[in-house]
Write a protein that holds these residues in place. Structure first.
Motif: not given
Length: 158
Positions: A90, A94, A96, A114-117, A122, A124
């Protein structure tokens, strides 16, 4: 990733309302199906058992639905599937704000986590500020977001 998963928030009472609503809807579907197809005897028992099992499985998934954390990562349990991610996969966590548009009208602004890899994709989460768990508890939504973000930062040293 064998570790102890915890949901960092208590489920909202809205879940029980959804489960009750589904019970009523499936009860009505059972009644309507029996009447529509003139079922008797084993037919009534079969449709009652099948739709009862659908309700039990659905209720269990609704109760398990959510975001779980552990020292190793994040588990997102949806209604149909679950997804696990290690903290080191990860890049960030964030908030969103999405806006739904219908023509030139903006219908609603929703806050979600939201998870950003690291690969830029991304993911949800099931965390929605207006959802059944946080609708009446906006401070809890922010606290859960901070908890997940803090666990990510601790695990990755960011």
């Amino acid at each position: 990733m064998a570790s102890y998963w915890i949901r960092p928030y208590p489920p909202g009472t809205g879940r029980w309302l959804v489960i009750a609503w589904e019970a009523v809807a499936l009860g009505f579907l059972t009644w309507a199906s029996i009447r529509q197809f003139d079922l008797i005897g084993h037919g009534v028992k079969a449709i009652t058992v099948v739709l009862g099992l659908v309700w039990v499985i659905g209720a269990w998934r609704i109760l398990q639905h959510g975001v779980y954390v552990s020292s190793h990562g994040l588990l997102i349990r949806g209604l149909v599937r679950s997804r696990r991610m290690h903290w080191h996969d990860i890049a960030g966590v964030h908030l969103h704000q999405s806006i739904h548009k219908l023509g030139r009208w903006e219908l609603q602004k929703d806050m979600t986590v939201v998870i950003e890899r690291h690969d830029g994709a991304t993911v949800n989460t099931e965390l929605w500020a207006q959802g059944v768990d946080f609708h009446a508890r906006p401070k809890l939504f922010r606290a859960v977001y901070q908890e997940i973000r803090g666990r990510h930062q601790t695990a990755t040293g960011v």
